[in-house]
Design a protein around this motif. Structure first.
Motif, PDB file in Angstrom:
ATOM      1  N   LYS A 187     -25.144 -10.145  -2.414  1.00  0.00           N
ATOM      2  CA  LYS A 187     -25.833  -8.929  -2.937  1.00  0.00           C
ATOM      3  C   LYS A 187     -24.954  -8.039  -3.699  1.00  0.00           C
ATOM      4  CE  LYS A 187     -25.681  -7.539   1.515  1.00  0.00           C
ATOM      5  NZ  LYS A 187     -25.970  -6.633   2.721  1.00  0.00           N
ATOM      6  N   VAL A 188     -25.814  -7.572  -4.681  1.00  0.00           N
ATOM      7  CA  VAL A 188     -25.163  -6.588  -5.699  1.00  0.00           C
ATOM      8  C   VAL A 188     -25.709  -5.244  -5.416  1.00  0.00           C
ATOM      9  CG1 VAL A 188     -25.058  -6.258  -7.996  1.00  0.00           C
ATOM     10  CG2 VAL A 188     -25.192  -8.525  -7.403  1.00  0.00           C
ATOM     11  N   ILE A 189     -24.828  -4.132  -5.085  1.00  0.00           N
ATOM     12  CA  ILE A 189     -25.330  -3.126  -4.311  1.00  0.00           C
ATOM     13  C   ILE A 189     -24.867  -2.014  -5.541  1.00  0.00           C
ATOM     14  CG2 ILE A 189     -25.120  -1.414  -2.720  1.00  0.00           C
ATOM     15  CD1 ILE A 189     -24.656  -3.822  -0.668  1.00  0.00           C
ATOM     16  N   ALA A 190     -25.472  -1.125  -6.045  1.00  0.00           N
ATOM     17  CA  ALA A 190     -25.200   0.000  -6.775  1.00  0.00           C
ATOM     18  C   ALA A 190     -25.064   1.289  -5.958  1.00  0.00           C
ATOM     19  CB  ALA A 190     -26.528   0.175  -7.934  1.00  0.00           C
ATOM     20  N   ASN A 191     -24.006   1.903  -6.075  1.00  0.00           N
ATOM     21  CA  ASN A 191     -23.541   3.125  -5.309  1.00  0.00           C
ATOM     22  C   ASN A 191     -23.555   4.077  -6.384  1.00  0.00           C
ATOM     23  OD1 ASN A 191     -22.381   1.847  -2.981  1.00  0.00           O
ATOM     24  ND2 ASN A 191     -20.789   0.929  -4.221  1.00  0.00           N
ATOM     25  N   MET A 192     -24.866   5.183  -6.156  1.00  0.00           N
ATOM     26  CA  MET A 192     -25.243   6.091  -6.963  1.00  0.00           C
ATOM     27  C   MET A 192     -24.195   7.323  -6.826  1.00  0.00           C
ATOM     28  SD  MET A 192     -27.717   4.181  -8.322  1.00  0.00           S
ATOM     29  CE  MET A 192     -28.506   5.376  -9.440  1.00  0.00           C
ATOM     30  N   VAL A 198     -28.368   1.226  -3.852  1.00  0.00           N
ATOM     31  CA  VAL A 198     -29.657   0.654  -4.185  1.00  0.00           C
ATOM     32  C   VAL A 198     -29.146  -0.619  -3.975  1.00  0.00           C
ATOM     33  CG1 VAL A 198     -31.307   0.356  -6.217  1.00  0.00           C
ATOM     34  CG2 VAL A 198     -30.379   2.503  -6.004  1.00  0.00           C
ATOM     35  N   GLY A 199     -30.143  -1.614  -3.464  1.00  0.00           N
ATOM     36  CA  GLY A 199     -30.199  -2.878  -3.276  1.00  0.00           C
ATOM     37  C   GLY A 199     -29.515  -3.320  -2.085  1.00  0.00           C
ATOM     38  N   ASP A 200     -29.130  -2.512  -1.188  1.00  0.00           N
ATOM     39  CA  ASP A 200     -28.535  -2.716   0.098  1.00  0.00           C
ATOM     40  C   ASP A 200     -29.445  -3.218   0.998  1.00  0.00           C
ATOM     41  OD1 ASP A 200     -26.967  -2.952   2.156  1.00  0.00           O
ATOM     42  OD2 ASP A 200     -26.257  -0.850   2.392  1.00  0.00           O
TER      43      ASP A 200
END
Length: 201
Positions: A187-192, A198-200
């Motif tokens: 998984k690649v998750i963006a922490n805004m 996003v992507g979790d």
């Protein structure tokens, strides 16, 4: 022109010395508490986290080492060798600061997460600056001190087997002679910047 193998003794002593003291503290806490514990993530050092429900291993060895980290060219670490290991519900996580590259898009950092089921591996080698576990048990634990001019050889731990319950390791290097990861997911998750992810999934 200097030799490629030339070492600045003063720089090596400063870089290695501070980290080496941290490794000795790690080893001392491991022995005195019965639970491996070191607070991390370590500010200004870096690392990726390996966590699991349980790790059992054979042929355990732990000894001081100097190695590269995300933010340090040379830093004191604990070298951990296992002849074999079984890892229940592996989670490997690396947080990457992306503010300078992706901050304009509201992305503060990226988490790269690898998960697996019951992982088995042979000839595992790790370099860590932090270990924590709910409980730790060893069979035949042996700690040995050595008379030497090399501070990296002054002490080592070994045990035929060990078990770590709910372990988490701040890791800088990992290799395996062979490894099996069933049900692996990436998984690649963006922490805004607004706190959302996003992507979790």
């Amino acid at each position: 022109m200097g030799s490629l193998f030339a070492v600045n003794p003063k720089r090596f002593a400063i870089a290695g010395g501070a980290g080496f003291l941290a490794v000795i503290a790690l080893v001392a806490m491991l022995l005195l508490s019965g639970t491996a514990f070191a607070a991390f993530p370590l500010s200004g050092v870096g690392g990726f986290t390996i966590s699991a429900d349980k790790i059992t291993g054979t042929g355990f060895k732990l000894y001081p080492a100097i190695g590269e980290t995300e933010q340090r060219g040379a830093w004191g670490q604990a070298a951990v060798d296992l002849a074999s290991a079984n890892i229940t519900n592996l989670v490997l996580t690396k947080n990457i600061n992306t503010e300078s590259a992706l901050g304009a898009y509201g992305i503060k950092s990226i988490d790269v997460v690898v998960t697996g089921g019951n992982v088995s591996g042979q000839n595992l080698k790790l370099r860590v600056t932090g270990i924590q576990a709910d409980s730790t048990s060893f069979a035949g634990l042996e700690t040995q001190e050595h008379k030497t001019d090399n501070p990296l050889n002054v002490i080592d731990l070994s045990a035929p087997s060990l078990t770590l319950d709910k372990p988490s390791l701040n890791t800088h290097y990992m290799s395996a002679g062979s490894i099996t990861i069933p049900s692996m997911k990436l998984k690649v998750i963006a922490n805004m910047k607004d706190g959302s992810r996003v992507g979790d999934f």
